[in-house]
Design a protein around this motif. Structure first.
Motif, PDB file in Angstrom:
ATOM      1  N   VAL A 326      39.450   7.776 -47.655  1.00  0.00           N
ATOM      2  CA  VAL A 326      38.254   7.117 -47.127  1.00  0.00           C
ATOM      3  C   VAL A 326      38.405   6.904 -45.628  1.00  0.00           C
ATOM      4  O   VAL A 326      39.380   6.288 -45.175  1.00  0.00           O
ATOM      5  CB  VAL A 326      38.028   5.763 -47.841  1.00  0.00           C
ATOM      6  N   GLY A 327      37.430   7.441 -44.873  1.00  0.00           N
ATOM      7  CA  GLY A 327      37.439   7.262 -43.424  1.00  0.00           C
ATOM      8  C   GLY A 327      36.497   6.134 -43.028  1.00  0.00           C
ATOM      9  O   GLY A 327      36.069   5.333 -43.867  1.00  0.00           O
ATOM     10  N   GLU A 328      36.115   6.123 -41.750  1.00  0.00           N
ATOM     11  CA  GLU A 328      35.289   5.015 -41.263  1.00  0.00           C
ATOM     12  C   GLU A 328      33.799   5.306 -41.450  1.00  0.00           C
ATOM     13  O   GLU A 328      33.115   4.660 -42.216  1.00  0.00           O
ATOM     14  CB  GLU A 328      35.621   4.784 -39.789  1.00  0.00           C
ATOM     15  N   GLN A 329      33.309   6.291 -40.755  1.00  0.00           N
ATOM     16  CA  GLN A 329      31.882   6.637 -40.808  1.00  0.00           C
ATOM     17  C   GLN A 329      31.740   8.070 -40.308  1.00  0.00           C
ATOM     18  O   GLN A 329      32.622   8.569 -39.605  1.00  0.00           O
ATOM     19  CB  GLN A 329      31.072   5.691 -39.916  1.00  0.00           C
ATOM     20  N   PRO A 330      30.645   8.758 -40.641  1.00  0.00           N
ATOM     21  CA  PRO A 330      30.462  10.116 -40.131  1.00  0.00           C
ATOM     22  C   PRO A 330      30.367  10.096 -38.608  1.00  0.00           C
ATOM     23  O   PRO A 330      29.903   9.125 -38.020  1.00  0.00           O
ATOM     24  CB  PRO A 330      29.135  10.561 -40.746  1.00  0.00           C
ATOM     25  N   GLY A 331      30.803  11.159 -37.994  1.00  0.00           N
ATOM     26  CA  GLY A 331      30.644  11.306 -36.549  1.00  0.00           C
ATOM     27  C   GLY A 331      29.453  12.209 -36.257  1.00  0.00           C
ATOM     28  O   GLY A 331      28.659  12.519 -37.157  1.00  0.00           O
ATOM     29  N   ASP A 332      29.363  12.653 -35.008  1.00  0.00           N
ATOM     30  CA  ASP A 332      28.209  13.442 -34.572  1.00  0.00           C
ATOM     31  C   ASP A 332      28.014  14.699 -35.430  1.00  0.00           C
ATOM     32  O   ASP A 332      26.922  14.978 -35.925  1.00  0.00           O
ATOM     33  CB  ASP A 332      28.435  13.827 -33.100  1.00  0.00           C
ATOM     34  N   GLN A 333      29.103  15.437 -35.655  1.00  0.00           N
ATOM     35  CA  GLN A 333      28.951  16.703 -36.393  1.00  0.00           C
ATOM     36  C   GLN A 333      28.727  16.478 -37.879  1.00  0.00           C
ATOM     37  O   GLN A 333      28.001  17.218 -38.531  1.00  0.00           O
ATOM     38  CB  GLN A 333      30.184  17.580 -36.168  1.00  0.00           C
ATOM     39  N   GLU A 334      29.351  15.419 -38.402  1.00  0.00           N
ATOM     40  CA  GLU A 334      29.134  15.085 -39.817  1.00  0.00           C
ATOM     41  C   GLU A 334      27.669  14.694 -40.028  1.00  0.00           C
ATOM     42  O   GLU A 334      27.040  15.063 -41.024  1.00  0.00           O
ATOM     43  CB  GLU A 334      30.047  13.925 -40.245  1.00  0.00           C
ATOM     44  N   ASP A 335      27.129  13.959 -39.061  1.00  0.00           N
ATOM     45  CA  ASP A 335      25.731  13.524 -39.155  1.00  0.00           C
ATOM     46  C   ASP A 335      24.794  14.722 -39.166  1.00  0.00           C
ATOM     47  O   ASP A 335      23.795  14.753 -39.882  1.00  0.00           O
ATOM     48  CB  ASP A 335      25.417  12.622 -37.952  1.00  0.00           C
ATOM     49  N   ARG A 339      28.164  16.659 -43.930  1.00  0.00           N
ATOM     50  CA  ARG A 339      29.452  16.745 -44.625  1.00  0.00           C
ATOM     51  C   ARG A 339      30.497  15.891 -43.918  1.00  0.00           C
ATOM     52  O   ARG A 339      30.519  15.837 -42.689  1.00  0.00           O
ATOM     53  CB  ARG A 339      29.936  18.201 -44.649  1.00  0.00           C
ATOM     54  N   PRO A 340      31.387  15.249 -44.696  1.00  0.00           N
ATOM     55  CA  PRO A 340      32.380  14.394 -44.065  1.00  0.00           C
ATOM     56  C   PRO A 340      33.518  15.203 -43.445  1.00  0.00           C
ATOM     57  O   PRO A 340      33.834  16.292 -43.909  1.00  0.00           O
ATOM     58  CB  PRO A 340      32.916  13.559 -45.243  1.00  0.00           C
ATOM     59  N   PHE A 341      34.105  14.645 -42.414  1.00  0.00           N
ATOM     60  CA  PHE A 341      35.326  15.195 -41.802  1.00  0.00           C
ATOM     61  C   PHE A 341      35.216  16.672 -41.438  1.00  0.00           C
ATOM     62  O   PHE A 341      36.023  17.488 -41.855  1.00  0.00           O
ATOM     63  CB  PHE A 341      36.527  14.960 -42.738  1.00  0.00           C
ATOM     64  N   VAL A 342      34.173  17.010 -40.682  1.00  0.00           N
ATOM     65  CA  VAL A 342      34.073  18.395 -40.195  1.00  0.00           C
ATOM     66  C   VAL A 342      34.235  18.466 -38.680  1.00  0.00           C
ATOM     67  O   VAL A 342      34.399  19.544 -38.123  1.00  0.00           O
ATOM     68  CB  VAL A 342      32.738  19.069 -40.605  1.00  0.00           C
ATOM     69  N   PRO A 344      36.103  16.806 -34.912  1.00  0.00           N
ATOM     70  CA  PRO A 344      37.490  16.831 -34.414  1.00  0.00           C
ATOM     71  C   PRO A 344      38.461  16.044 -35.296  1.00  0.00           C
ATOM     72  O   PRO A 344      39.568  16.525 -35.578  1.00  0.00           O
ATOM     73  CB  PRO A 344      37.374  16.192 -33.024  1.00  0.00           C
ATOM     74  N   ALA A 345      38.087  14.839 -35.756  1.00  0.00           N
ATOM     75  CA  ALA A 345      39.002  14.057 -36.603  1.00  0.00           C
ATOM     76  C   ALA A 345      39.255  14.805 -37.912  1.00  0.00           C
ATOM     77  O   ALA A 345      40.386  14.856 -38.412  1.00  0.00           O
ATOM     78  CB  ALA A 345      38.401  12.679 -36.879  1.00  0.00           C
ATOM     79  N   GLY A 346      38.211  15.407 -38.432  1.00  0.00           N
ATOM     80  CA  GLY A 346      38.349  16.161 -39.679  1.00  0.00           C
ATOM     81  C   GLY A 346      39.257  17.360 -39.494  1.00  0.00           C
ATOM     82  O   GLY A 346      40.054  17.704 -40.381  1.00  0.00           O
ATOM     83  N   ALA A 366      35.690  10.756 -48.287  1.00  0.00           N
ATOM     84  CA  ALA A 366      34.474   9.939 -48.146  1.00  0.00           C
ATOM     85  C   ALA A 366      34.616   9.020 -46.945  1.00  0.00           C
ATOM     86  O   ALA A 366      35.646   9.012 -46.267  1.00  0.00           O
ATOM     87  CB  ALA A 366      34.256   9.130 -49.414  1.00  0.00           C
ATOM     88  N   ASN A 367      33.588   8.240 -46.721  1.00  0.00           N
ATOM     89  CA  ASN A 367      33.604   7.269 -45.631  1.00  0.00           C
ATOM     90  C   ASN A 367      33.173   5.898 -46.132  1.00  0.00           C
ATOM     91  O   ASN A 367      32.398   5.804 -47.098  1.00  0.00           O
ATOM     92  CB  ASN A 367      32.640   7.705 -44.527  1.00  0.00           C
ATOM     93  N   ALA A 368      33.632   4.851 -45.435  1.00  0.00           N
ATOM     94  CA  ALA A 368      33.244   3.493 -45.815  1.00  0.00           C
ATOM     95  C   ALA A 368      31.786   3.250 -45.471  1.00  0.00           C
ATOM     96  O   ALA A 368      31.036   2.643 -46.219  1.00  0.00           O
ATOM     97  CB  ALA A 368      34.141   2.485 -45.098  1.00  0.00           C
ATOM     98  N   LEU A 449      46.765   5.442 -40.656  1.00  0.00           N
ATOM     99  CA  LEU A 449      45.886   5.546 -39.481  1.00  0.00           C
ATOM    100  C   LEU A 449      44.697   6.478 -39.751  1.00  0.00           C
ATOM    101  O   LEU A 449      44.794   7.377 -40.585  1.00  0.00           O
ATOM    102  CB  LEU A 449      46.642   6.152 -38.292  1.00  0.00           C
ATOM    103  N   HIS A 450      43.674   6.250 -38.968  1.00  0.00           N
ATOM    104  CA  HIS A 450      42.550   7.192 -38.967  1.00  0.00           C
ATOM    105  C   HIS A 450      42.917   8.343 -38.020  1.00  0.00           C
ATOM    106  O   HIS A 450      43.524   8.100 -36.971  1.00  0.00           O
ATOM    107  CB  HIS A 450      41.292   6.485 -38.464  1.00  0.00           C
ATOM    108  N   PRO A 451      42.579   9.592 -38.342  1.00  0.00           N
ATOM    109  CA  PRO A 451      42.955  10.686 -37.423  1.00  0.00           C
ATOM    110  C   PRO A 451      42.429  10.485 -36.008  1.00  0.00           C
ATOM    111  O   PRO A 451      43.068  10.901 -35.042  1.00  0.00           O
ATOM    112  CB  PRO A 451      42.358  11.940 -38.080  1.00  0.00           C
TER     113      PRO A 451
END
Ligand code: URA
Length: 486
Positions: A326-335, A339-342, A344-346, A366-368, A449-451
């Motif tokens: 479980v990560g924090e929240q989707p980022g720009d590319q996930e949004d 899809r989750p973690f696609v 840079p962190a993904g 998934a994300n929180a 840690l979160h990536p």
């Protein structure tokens, strides 16, 4: 030869008769279909007894092959009202059998006539779909029904009924026409003889609503009278409640368009996604599956983030996995991709997992928080950590997702995920690397840690931190069974 067909649209019966006539060499000008000579006569004479006994299949060898397109054409032509359609179809069949060149002649008069008839039937089918207007009525059994009155030009009720059954599968409805009526009880279609216009139900409250809607969507600046007449011929008007509005609306169109041109420009308004109802455990109805969860999170407006995001991003991966990360929240590319973690962190997570020989598709990711929170800087959307109240508003979605996915162990990537999973603030550096047994559902939680925390580190620090993080992930991967047993 006199042939009578009991049913005006029974193509099989027509084909049986036609095949037999052809096989026995009876030319078209020697056959009278339903008492009609080609090209004249009054309307239907169906229903009289057969002058010719219903034929058996012709003997093998006496068959004449016709193109499949001709059979399909007959399927349409037989629905035409013209009594001469049978004579035309038989003449074409005869000619196809005796004039092989006919099938390649696009300008043949009989063929063109048949095609025009098929086109008229298609148009009638389309108009029925467009112009049937249902009215709500209470049935004798107390159940509500929707009843419509329509006057088709051709014998299209049977052909069109399956469309209405598919489109209005949940409703109980009836379409009454002068020649044929059809009813749908929610399970099956039933046909009966025609109805009288007086059976047309009186207007209901829905009709007023429809008229108000019609009036509001009528755009005077886009009025094209000729096209409107073509699309909505006057002969349909007497059964269309909105037809009464057409004249006053078109009369006023020019003045209304002018006042639109003269009016000052409207201020641009920010468009927000509509706030929709959503399903949440607090309402006592948790999503039944991941598809429902996805739809419900997409519509969620419990906190303001959802309205600004492109879409909700739920997790992905197998059901009942060993691990749910479980990560924090989707980022720009996930949004943008859903899809989750696609991003840079993904990609960093992918690299770490690949190094450990841990297949990404063996875990559920998934994300929180389900929507992307950001701040606009110029055109860039910069990630903003979700506020605690926003993470809290999302907590029930994460819990629903955990119940639906049924992982054995939960791996929290970063503080937001750890807090969401454990329900208390978590100091990641102090509590990382161990399975914690605090959840009411008994699922152990491993914190690390979160990536993106690694991505934010200075170059000199990153390698050691990455190695330690890899160690955490390896431990989480290898010890989940022991953690469950503990
Ligand atoms: N960071 C997260 O926490 N989740 C993602 O899906 C991507 C980046």
């Amino acid at each position: 030869m006199h042939v009578r067909l009991d049913d005006p649209i029974d193509l099989d019966a027509f084909r049986r008769h036609a095949r037999q006539l052809l096989a026995t060499g009876v030319p078209p000008d020697r056959v009278e279909w339903n008492g009609e000579q080609a090209g004249d006569g009054p309307a239907d004479l169906f229903g009289a007894p057969h002058d010719v006994a219903p034929p058996a299949m012709p003997a093998a060898g006496a068959r004449h092959a016709v193109p499949a397109s001709f059979v399909a054409l007959c399927g349409d032509v037989i629905l035409h009202r013209a009594p001469q359609r049978f004579a035309l179809m038989y003449r074409l069949l005869w000619r196809l059998a005796h004039e092989p060149a006919l099938r390649h002649d696009p300008l043949d008069a009989d063929m063109m006539q048949a095609q025009l008839m098929a086109k008229a039937v298609h148009r009638d089918i389309h108009k029925m779909r467009a112009f049937v207007r249902f009215t709500r009525v209470a049935g004798d059994d107390g159940l509500e029904r929707h009843v419509a009155w329509f006057e088709p030009d051709h014998h299209i009720v049977e052909a069109n009924a399956p469309f209405f059954a598919r489109r209005f599968a949940q409703m109980r409805w009836a379409i009454l026409t002068p020649e044929r009526c059809v009813e749908w009880n929610g399970e099956a279609l039933a046909f009966r003889e025609g109805a009288d216009r007086r059976e047309k139900p009186p207007p209901d409250a829905g009709e007023q609503l429809w008229l108000t809607y019609y009036e509001h969507i009528f755009n005077p600046a886009r009025l094209k009278v000729a096209m409107m007449r073509r699309e909505m011929p006057r002969r349909y008007w007497h059964n269309l409640p909105e037809a009464a509005l057409i004249q006053p609306l078109t009369d006023a169109a020019e003045a209304r368009s002018q006042s639109m041109i003269d009016a000052p420009p409207t201020e641009a308004r920010r468009i927000r996604a509509p706030i929709a109802l959503h399903v949440r455990p607090a309402d006592g109805v948790a999503p039944a599956d991941l598809a429902e969860l996805r739809a419900a999170t997409h519509a969620c407006r419990d906190c303001p983030i959802g309205a600004l995001a492109t879409q909700a991003v739920c997790g992905e991966g197998p059901l009942a996995p060993q691990h749910m990360l479980v990560g924090e929240q989707p980022g720009d590319q996930e949004d943008l991709t859903g899809r989750p973690f696609v991003g840079p962190a993904g990609q960093l997570l992918d690299r770490a997992m690949a190094q450990l020989g841990w297949a990404r598709d063996s875990v559920y990711l998934a994300n929180a928080v389900k929507h992307f929170k950001y701040e606009l800087r110029g055109k860039r959307r910069i990630h903003k950590t979700a506020a605690q109240r926003e993470a809290l508003a999302c907590a029930h979605w994460l819990e629903s997702e955990i119940s639906l996915v049924r992982p054995q162990g939960l791996v929290a990537l970063g503080a937001t995920a750890a807090r969401a999973l454990l329900g208390r603030p978590v100091a990641v550096q102090a509590e990382r690397g161990e399975w914690l047994h605090e959840r009411a559902d008994g699922k152990p939680v491993f914190v690390t840690l979160h990536p993106s925390a690694l991505l934010r580190l200075a170059d000199g620090e990153r390698a050691a931190a990455y190695a330690q993080w890899l160690g955490d992930l390896e431990r989480a991967r290898g010890t989940v069974s022991a953690a469950i047993a503990a």
